[in-house]
Write a protein that holds these residues in place. Structure first.
Motif, PDB file in Angstrom:
ATOM      1  N   ARG A  70      64.815  27.130  54.148  1.00  0.00           N
ATOM      2  CA  ARG A  70      64.889  25.679  54.264  1.00  0.00           C
ATOM      3  C   ARG A  70      65.217  25.266  55.700  1.00  0.00           C
ATOM      4  NH1 ARG A  70      65.412  22.580  49.653  1.00  0.00           N
ATOM      5  NH2 ARG A  70      65.527  23.758  47.698  1.00  0.00           N
ATOM      6  N   CYS A  71      64.657  24.143  56.111  1.00  0.00           N
ATOM      7  CA  CYS A  71      64.992  23.590  57.421  1.00  0.00           C
ATOM      8  C   CYS A  71      66.386  22.982  57.335  1.00  0.00           C
ATOM      9  CB  CYS A  71      63.968  22.529  57.825  1.00  0.00           C
ATOM     10  SG  CYS A  71      64.448  21.571  59.296  1.00  0.00           S
ATOM     11  N   GLY A  72      67.254  23.380  58.259  1.00  0.00           N
ATOM     12  CA  GLY A  72      68.609  22.830  58.255  1.00  0.00           C
ATOM     13  C   GLY A  72      68.676  21.399  58.715  1.00  0.00           C
ATOM     14  N   GLY A  73      67.559  20.869  59.234  1.00  0.00           N
ATOM     15  CA  GLY A  73      67.551  19.482  59.683  1.00  0.00           C
ATOM     16  C   GLY A  73      67.243  18.516  58.557  1.00  0.00           C
ATOM     17  N   CYS A  74      66.114  18.679  57.904  1.00  0.00           N
ATOM     18  CA  CYS A  74      65.715  17.772  56.822  1.00  0.00           C
ATOM     19  C   CYS A  74      66.053  18.320  55.441  1.00  0.00           C
ATOM     20  CB  CYS A  74      64.221  17.484  56.906  1.00  0.00           C
ATOM     21  SG  CYS A  74      63.162  18.953  56.795  1.00  0.00           S
ATOM     22  N   ARG A  75      66.526  19.569  55.382  1.00  0.00           N
ATOM     23  CA  ARG A  75      66.959  20.215  54.129  1.00  0.00           C
ATOM     24  C   ARG A  75      65.805  20.496  53.171  1.00  0.00           C
ATOM     25  NH1 ARG A  75      72.059  21.672  55.705  1.00  0.00           N
ATOM     26  NH2 ARG A  75      73.157  19.881  56.576  1.00  0.00           N
ATOM     27  N   LEU A  76      64.589  20.391  53.671  1.00  0.00           N
ATOM     28  CA  LEU A  76      63.439  20.646  52.815  1.00  0.00           C
ATOM     29  C   LEU A  76      63.047  22.118  52.874  1.00  0.00           C
ATOM     30  CD1 LEU A  76      61.185  17.538  53.585  1.00  0.00           C
ATOM     31  CD2 LEU A  76      62.674  17.908  51.607  1.00  0.00           C
ATOM     32  N   GLU A  77      62.591  22.624  51.736  1.00  0.00           N
ATOM     33  CA  GLU A  77      62.130  24.013  51.689  1.00  0.00           C
ATOM     34  C   GLU A  77      60.790  24.120  52.395  1.00  0.00           C
ATOM     35  OE1 GLU A  77      61.375  27.575  48.393  1.00  0.00           O
ATOM     36  OE2 GLU A  77      62.084  25.591  47.768  1.00  0.00           O
ATOM     37  N   LEU A  78      60.637  25.188  53.177  1.00  0.00           N
ATOM     38  CA  LEU A  78      59.384  25.379  53.898  1.00  0.00           C
ATOM     39  C   LEU A  78      58.273  25.699  52.915  1.00  0.00           C
ATOM     40  CD1 LEU A  78      60.642  27.585  56.901  1.00  0.00           C
ATOM     41  CD2 LEU A  78      60.504  25.099  56.755  1.00  0.00           C
ATOM     42  N   SER A  79      57.128  25.077  53.133  1.00  0.00           N
ATOM     43  CA  SER A  79      55.973  25.388  52.293  1.00  0.00           C
ATOM     44  C   SER A  79      55.504  26.807  52.589  1.00  0.00           C
ATOM     45  CB  SER A  79      54.854  24.388  52.574  1.00  0.00           C
ATOM     46  OG  SER A  79      54.387  24.535  53.916  1.00  0.00           O
TER      47      SER A  79
ATOM     48  N   VAL B   8      60.078  27.114  67.533  1.00  0.00           N
ATOM     49  CA  VAL B   8      59.319  26.527  66.421  1.00  0.00           C
ATOM     50  C   VAL B   8      59.993  25.231  65.982  1.00  0.00           C
ATOM     51  CG1 VAL B   8      58.395  28.727  65.629  1.00  0.00           C
ATOM     52  CG2 VAL B   8      60.584  27.928  64.741  1.00  0.00           C
ATOM     53  N   ARG B   9      59.150  24.321  65.489  1.00  0.00           N
ATOM     54  CA  ARG B   9      59.668  23.025  65.034  1.00  0.00           C
ATOM     55  C   ARG B   9      59.222  22.761  63.608  1.00  0.00           C
ATOM     56  NH1 ARG B   9      58.328  18.671  69.660  1.00  0.00           N
ATOM     57  NH2 ARG B   9      59.469  17.363  68.163  1.00  0.00           N
ATOM     58  N   CYS B  10      60.027  22.001  62.891  1.00  0.00           N
ATOM     59  CA  CYS B  10      59.736  21.696  61.496  1.00  0.00           C
ATOM     60  C   CYS B  10      58.550  20.738  61.404  1.00  0.00           C
ATOM     61  CB  CYS B  10      60.972  21.086  60.846  1.00  0.00           C
ATOM     62  SG  CYS B  10      60.748  20.529  59.142  1.00  0.00           S
ATOM     63  N   ASP B  11      57.623  21.037  60.476  1.00  0.00           N
ATOM     64  CA  ASP B  11      56.484  20.153  60.295  1.00  0.00           C
ATOM     65  C   ASP B  11      56.899  18.787  59.755  1.00  0.00           C
ATOM     66  OD1 ASP B  11      54.650  21.960  61.226  1.00  0.00           O
ATOM     67  OD2 ASP B  11      54.012  22.662  59.248  1.00  0.00           O
ATOM     68  N   GLU B  12      58.015  18.731  59.027  1.00  0.00           N
ATOM     69  CA  GLU B  12      58.450  17.486  58.413  1.00  0.00           C
ATOM     70  C   GLU B  12      59.286  16.624  59.362  1.00  0.00           C
ATOM     71  OE1 GLU B  12      57.656  16.207  55.535  1.00  0.00           O
ATOM     72  OE2 GLU B  12      56.429  17.910  54.888  1.00  0.00           O
ATOM     73  N   CYS B  13      60.375  17.178  59.902  1.00  0.00           N
ATOM     74  CA  CYS B  13      61.309  16.366  60.698  1.00  0.00           C
ATOM     75  C   CYS B  13      61.137  16.569  62.196  1.00  0.00           C
ATOM     76  CB  CYS B  13      62.759  16.651  60.293  1.00  0.00           C
ATOM     77  SG  CYS B  13      63.339  18.328  60.685  1.00  0.00           S
TER      78      CYS B  13
END
Length: 246
Positions: free
Chosen positions: A204-213, A229-234
């Motif tokens: 999970r991304c510690g920024g948006c708390r979403l599980e990585l696809s 690397v950067r999160c695709d969501e946040c």
């Protein structure tokens, strides 16, 4: 962007410091003493108004009592003069009779004035009790405000001390990190509410708390260790650690 994996992990330390600084700044403007002082200021205004009104009533009664005392003294002095003349028995009988009637009239007037004065003095006693209570409540509120101000000042001093310590701790970290990485981190942090970098934990991304696809997990896992690397969501920087679960 490329950056040494250890530098990326140091970025988490920098984020931790910045998060603490942000929390301290929030605490500075949301101290419970601030809300308490606002309420106490309103209460003081109300209580001071009560005190002023009570003081005005006492002052008005004092003025009326003084006027009645002066009028009573004038009546008493005139009655005493008339009584002395009557006792001397000098003058025509008609004049002495008139003096007797005037003395009786002055005596009634004196009793009326004394009764009125007594009533005012009773009212004044009640008004003074109201004033004393208003003064007591005002003094108590002022004491509570002083205590709240002292508590606020102590809390602000503590916050300032912690902020200074965090600022000092931040300086060496920034010098150890690549300038371009710090620039990217600062830009993201400004755009993302103060959080520019976060660890990946358990997929999970510690920024948006979403599980990585699945595809994003594969992308992050396949990225070289020095790849930022950067999160695709946040769009925050995701720092890989032993707890990333990739």
């Amino acid at each position: 962007m490329k950056a040494d994996p250890n530098a990326q992990k140091l970025l988490l330390d920098l984020q931790g410091i910045d998060t603490t600084r942000q929390q301290l700044a929030h605490r500075r403007t949301h101290l419970p003493e601030l809300a308490q002082l606002t309420e106490l200021t309103r209460e003081l205004s109300t209580l001071d108004g009560d005190r002023v009104r009570a003081q005005v009533e006492v002052d008005d009664l004092d003025r009326d009592i003084t006027r009645l005392e002066r009028d009573t003294e004038q009546v008493r002095a005139r009655k005493d003069r008339d009584a002395a003349r009557l006792a001397a028995g000098v003058g025509p009988a008609r004049e002495l009779e008139a003096l007797q009637h005037e003395i009786e009239s002055l005596d009634r007037r004196q009793r009326e004035l004394e009764d009125a004065e007594l009533e005012l003095m009773e009212r004044r006693e009640t008004a003074q009790s109201t004033l004393t209570e208003a003064q007591r409540r005002l003094a108590d509120c002022e004491r509570r405000r002083a205590e709240a101000e002292a508590s606020r000042d102590a809390a602000l001093a503590e916050i300032s001390e912690q902020e200074a310590a965090q600022t000092e701790a931040r300086k060496p970290l920034v010098t150890q990190l690549p300038a371009d990485l710090v620039t990217l981190y600062e830009r993201i942090r400004d755009d993302a509410g103060g959080l520019g970098a976060a660890p990946v934990r358990g997929g999970r991304c510690g920024g948006c708390r979403l599980e990585l696809s699945g595809s994003e997990r594969a992308r992050v896992k396949a990225a070289p260790p020095d790849e930022v690397v950067r999160c695709d969501e946040c769009r925050r920087i995701m720092v890989r650690t032993a707890e990333s679960g990739l």
